[in-house]
Design a protein around this motif. Sequence first.
Motif, PDB file in Angstrom:
ATOM      1  N   GLY A   1      59.210 121.818 117.317  1.00  0.00           N
ATOM      2  CA  GLY A   1      59.947 121.547 116.080  1.00  0.00           C
ATOM      3  C   GLY A   1      61.281 120.863 116.338  1.00  0.00           C
ATOM      4  O   GLY A   1      61.746 120.806 117.482  1.00  0.00           O
ATOM      5  N   GLY A   2      61.890 120.344 115.281  1.00  0.00           N
ATOM      6  CA  GLY A   2      63.189 119.688 115.394  1.00  0.00           C
ATOM      7  C   GLY A   2      64.296 120.696 115.612  1.00  0.00           C
ATOM      8  O   GLY A   2      64.028 121.886 115.759  1.00  0.00           O
ATOM      9  N   PRO A   3      65.547 120.210 115.669  1.00  0.00           N
ATOM     10  CA  PRO A   3      66.681 121.115 115.854  1.00  0.00           C
ATOM     11  C   PRO A   3      66.703 122.215 114.790  1.00  0.00           C
ATOM     12  O   PRO A   3      66.477 121.945 113.611  1.00  0.00           O
ATOM     13  CB  PRO A   3      67.897 120.197 115.700  1.00  0.00           C
ATOM     14  N   LEU A 143      71.519 132.769 115.889  1.00  0.00           N
ATOM     15  CA  LEU A 143      70.534 132.511 114.841  1.00  0.00           C
ATOM     16  C   LEU A 143      71.105 132.721 113.436  1.00  0.00           C
ATOM     17  O   LEU A 143      70.459 132.412 112.440  1.00  0.00           O
ATOM     18  CB  LEU A 143      69.304 133.412 115.024  1.00  0.00           C
ATOM     19  N   ALA A 144      72.310 133.262 113.367  1.00  0.00           N
ATOM     20  CA  ALA A 144      72.914 133.530 112.054  1.00  0.00           C
ATOM     21  C   ALA A 144      73.964 132.494 111.672  1.00  0.00           C
ATOM     22  O   ALA A 144      74.199 132.269 110.487  1.00  0.00           O
ATOM     23  CB  ALA A 144      73.543 134.924 112.048  1.00  0.00           C
ATOM     24  N   PHE A 145      74.608 131.892 112.680  1.00  0.00           N
ATOM     25  CA  PHE A 145      75.729 130.984 112.401  1.00  0.00           C
ATOM     26  C   PHE A 145      75.485 129.605 113.004  1.00  0.00           C
ATOM     27  O   PHE A 145      75.303 129.482 114.212  1.00  0.00           O
ATOM     28  CB  PHE A 145      77.025 131.561 112.991  1.00  0.00           C
ATOM     29  N   LEU A 181      72.620 126.311 121.927  1.00  0.00           N
ATOM     30  CA  LEU A 181      72.312 124.954 122.419  1.00  0.00           C
ATOM     31  C   LEU A 181      70.805 124.724 122.496  1.00  0.00           C
ATOM     32  O   LEU A 181      70.309 123.655 122.130  1.00  0.00           O
ATOM     33  CB  LEU A 181      72.943 124.737 123.800  1.00  0.00           C
ATOM     34  N   SER A 182      70.080 125.731 122.959  1.00  0.00           N
ATOM     35  CA  SER A 182      68.630 125.604 123.077  1.00  0.00           C
ATOM     36  C   SER A 182      67.986 125.361 121.709  1.00  0.00           C
ATOM     37  O   SER A 182      67.069 124.552 121.572  1.00  0.00           O
ATOM     38  CB  SER A 182      68.061 126.866 123.730  1.00  0.00           C
ATOM     39  N   LEU A 183      68.506 126.048 120.718  1.00  0.00           N
ATOM     40  CA  LEU A 183      68.024 125.890 119.336  1.00  0.00           C
ATOM     41  C   LEU A 183      68.189 124.449 118.838  1.00  0.00           C
ATOM     42  O   LEU A 183      67.426 123.969 118.002  1.00  0.00           O
ATOM     43  CB  LEU A 183      68.856 126.828 118.463  1.00  0.00           C
ATOM     44  N   GLN A 184      69.213 123.762 119.355  1.00  0.00           N
ATOM     45  CA  GLN A 184      69.463 122.373 118.951  1.00  0.00           C
ATOM     46  C   GLN A 184      68.603 121.384 119.736  1.00  0.00           C
ATOM     47  O   GLN A 184      68.702 120.182 119.528  1.00  0.00           O
ATOM     48  CB  GLN A 184      70.939 121.974 119.182  1.00  0.00           C
ATOM     49  N   GLY A 185      67.837 121.890 120.701  1.00  0.00           N
ATOM     50  CA  GLY A 185      67.021 121.005 121.525  1.00  0.00           C
ATOM     51  C   GLY A 185      67.727 120.532 122.785  1.00  0.00           C
ATOM     52  O   GLY A 185      67.261 119.609 123.466  1.00  0.00           O
ATOM     53  N   ALA A 186      68.846 121.167 123.114  1.00  0.00           N
ATOM     54  CA  ALA A 186      69.650 120.704 124.243  1.00  0.00           C
ATOM     55  C   ALA A 186      68.966 120.858 125.599  1.00  0.00           C
ATOM     56  O   ALA A 186      69.370 120.202 126.570  1.00  0.00           O
ATOM     57  CB  ALA A 186      71.004 121.438 124.261  1.00  0.00           C
ATOM     58  N   LEU A 187      67.922 121.682 125.684  1.00  0.00           N
ATOM     59  CA  LEU A 187      67.231 121.837 126.968  1.00  0.00           C
ATOM     60  C   LEU A 187      66.336 120.650 127.301  1.00  0.00           C
ATOM     61  O   LEU A 187      65.773 120.583 128.395  1.00  0.00           O
ATOM     62  CB  LEU A 187      66.436 123.148 127.006  1.00  0.00           C
ATOM     63  N   GLY A 309      62.497 130.843 124.287  1.00  0.00           N
ATOM     64  CA  GLY A 309      61.795 130.863 123.006  1.00  0.00           C
ATOM     65  C   GLY A 309      62.411 129.889 122.012  1.00  0.00           C
ATOM     66  O   GLY A 309      61.700 129.265 121.216  1.00  0.00           O
ATOM     67  N   ALA A 310      63.737 129.747 122.056  1.00  0.00           N
ATOM     68  CA  ALA A 310      64.424 128.802 121.166  1.00  0.00           C
ATOM     69  C   ALA A 310      64.091 127.359 121.548  1.00  0.00           C
ATOM     70  O   ALA A 310      64.170 126.450 120.729  1.00  0.00           O
ATOM     71  CB  ALA A 310      65.933 129.020 121.228  1.00  0.00           C
ATOM     72  N   HIS A 311      63.727 127.144 122.798  1.00  0.00           N
ATOM     73  CA  HIS A 311      63.365 125.798 123.262  1.00  0.00           C
ATOM     74  C   HIS A 311      61.911 125.455 122.929  1.00  0.00           C
ATOM     75  O   HIS A 311      61.633 124.410 122.345  1.00  0.00           O
ATOM     76  CB  HIS A 311      63.599 125.702 124.770  1.00  0.00           C
TER      77      HIS A 311
END
Length: 345
Positions: A1-3, A143-145, A181-187, A309-311
Motif C-alpha cells: 500500500g501507499g504511505p 499510528l495515532a499521530f 518512517l516505515s509507515l511512510q514507506g521510508a524503508l 509490519g508497517a513496511h
Amino acid sequence: GGPASLSRFRGALVAAVLGDCVGGEFEGAEEVPMESVLQHLSSLYDETKGNGILEYSDDTAMARCVVQSLLTRAGFDEQDMGRRFAKEYSASPGRGYGSGVIQVLKKLSSPQLSDVYQPARDQFNGRGSFGNGGAMRAAPFALAFPDPVDVKRFAHLGAMLTHSCSLGYNGAVLQALAVHLSLQGALDLPQQFISRLITEMEEVEGNEATRNDARILKEAEKPFCERLHRVRDLMDRSKVSIEEVISELGNGIAALHSVPTAIFCVLHCLQPRECLPENYGGVERTIAYSLALGGDTDTIACMAGAIAGAHYGIEAIPQSWIKCCEGAEDADMNAERLHMLYHQS
Ligand code: 8NA
Ligand code: MG
Ligand code: MG
C-alpha cells in the motif's frame, strides 16, 4: 500500500503482537539455534496440530492500554493511560513484567496519587528505569499521530509513566520514529532510513538530561546515536554473524541494548537471507531472525515486528500465525480505528 495505508497500520499492530507471542518461547535464552526457531515457527503453519494459543506478555498487554487510551481520549491523556496500565496489571499480573516496573504499576493504582509521573521518577534510587518497557509499547504513538513532532513528544511522555531515565524513554522515541518512517514507506531506501533516524536522534539526545544519564551509566554522549552508527556499519557489511550482532548491539532488557537491535533485524531482513527459508516473506524473516538472537526475544521481535509490519503490510502476515496468537485479531481491529484517528487529525 501507499504511505500510511490501512494495510501498513494493520501490519504494524498485528506483527508486534506476533513477535511478542511467538518470541515468548525463547525469552531469556542465551543461545537459540536457528534450527529451533524454524521448528517453533513451522508448528504455527500447521493448523491441524492445534497446539493451542500462544499468549501475549507485558509488551502487548501495555501496548493494548496505550491503544485503548489513545482511541478513547482521541489523543494523549497521561492520567487515563496510567490508570489503564495499573488496571491491566492488577487484572493479569502474570504477564512477565520486569521486576522493577511492578512497583510503579502498583503505585499508579493509588487514588491518592497527585503526579502520575512520580512513581516512575522514584525508580532505582531516583535514576529511573532504562529498561525497554517504554519502547516495547511505543508503536501505537506512530499510528495515532501523523506529525513526527507529536510522535516524539507523546512517545516520550507515554514512556515516562514508567521509565524516567533518558536511556529508557529515548528508546521509546526511537522505536516510535522507526515505525513512523516505515509507515511512510521510508524503508524502500534503507540508507536514507537509518540516516534520518540518526539525524532525528541527534536532536532528541542533544540535551543535558541525556548527557547526564549517559555519563552516569558510562555510555557515549549520545548513546542511541552511537548505536545507530553501529547499525549502519553492520548494514554495510556483506556477511554478519549472529554473535557479532549480539556483541555490537546487544539483545538485553535495556532499551539501548534492544531498540537499535530490533531496527537492525528489520534492515538485515529486507532481502532474503541464506539462513532463512526461501518461502518466508519479510515479516516472517524479521521475526525469525529476531528470535535467533536470543535474550529478550519477545520484546525485540515485538519491536522489529511493528517496524517490519508497517513496511510490508498485513498481506505479508500468514493467517495461520494470526490464528494462534492471543490478541492478534484485536490488534487488527484496533489498527483500523487508529488509522481513522490518524487521518482525522
Ligand atoms: P523494568 O523497568 O523493571 O526494567 C527491567 C530491568 O532492568 C530491571 O528489573 C532492572 O534489573 C534493570 N534496570 C532498569 N533500569 C535500571 C537502573 N536505572 N539501574 C539498574 N538496573 C536497572 O521493566 P521493563 O518494563 O523495562 O521491562 C523490560 C523487560 O523485562 C521486558 O522485555 C519484559 O518483557 C521484561 N522481562 C524480560 C525477561 C527476559 O528474560 N528478557 C524476563 C521477564 C521479563
Ligand atoms: Mg514480555
Ligand atoms: Mg521481554
